[in-house]
Write a protein that holds these residues in place. Structure first.
Motif, mmCIF file in Angstrom:
data_model
loop_
_atom_site.group_PDB
_atom_site.id
_atom_site.type_symbol
_atom_site.label_atom_id
_atom_site.label_comp_id
_atom_site.label_asym_id
_atom_site.label_seq_id
_atom_site.Cartn_x
_atom_site.Cartn_y
_atom_site.Cartn_z
ATOM 1 N N GLU A 230 45.223 48.273 45.936
ATOM 2 C CA GLU A 230 46.382 47.632 46.551
ATOM 3 C C GLU A 230 46.226 46.118 46.549
ATOM 4 O OE1 GLU A 230 49.400 47.863 50.328
ATOM 5 O OE2 GLU A 230 47.666 49.191 50.290
ATOM 6 N N HIS A 231 45.032 45.637 46.808
ATOM 7 C CA HIS A 231 44.770 44.201 46.779
ATOM 8 C C HIS A 231 45.079 43.635 45.389
ATOM 9 C CE1 HIS A 231 42.789 40.368 47.448
ATOM 10 N NE2 HIS A 231 42.109 40.580 46.330
ATOM 11 N N GLU B 69 51.315 40.613 41.812
ATOM 12 C CA GLU B 69 52.697 40.251 42.164
ATOM 13 C C GLU B 69 52.785 38.785 42.561
ATOM 14 O OE1 GLU B 69 54.278 42.897 45.128
ATOM 15 O OE2 GLU B 69 53.928 44.667 43.881
ATOM 16 N N LEU B 70 51.813 38.315 43.321
ATOM 17 C CA LEU B 70 51.824 36.915 43.740
ATOM 18 C C LEU B 70 51.633 35.976 42.542
ATOM 19 C CD1 LEU B 70 49.792 37.128 47.040
ATOM 20 C CD2 LEU B 70 52.252 36.754 46.786
ATOM 21 N N ARG B 71 50.742 36.338 41.613
ATOM 22 C CA ARG B 71 50.530 35.508 40.423
ATOM 23 C C ARG B 71 51.790 35.443 39.574
ATOM 24 N NH1 ARG B 71 46.049 38.671 39.861
ATOM 25 N NH2 ARG B 71 44.315 37.848 41.027
#
Length: 57
Positions: A45-46, A52-54
């Motif tokens: 999950e991390h 997604e953030l990148r």
């Protein structure tokens, strides 16, 4: 409970344990009232969240 790099972190094993005794290598949360872990993030999950953030950059 500290884990070595060779061990795989299992979030289900730490839920309900005192935060001071457990490392949350990928994040999580604990209750300020009880001091116990209420959720923990798995490696998978991390990695998904970080991807997604990148992608937002």
């Amino acid at each position: 409970m500290t884990i070595s790099v060779s061990e795989e972190f299992n979030p289900a094993e730490v839920i309900g344990k005192p935060y001071r005794e457990v490392t949350l290598p990928y994040g999580g949360g604990f209750s300020l009232k009880t001091g116990k872990i209420i959720f923990a993030t798995s490696r998978e999950e991390h990695e998904r969240i970080m991807a997604e953030l990148r992608a937002l950059e």
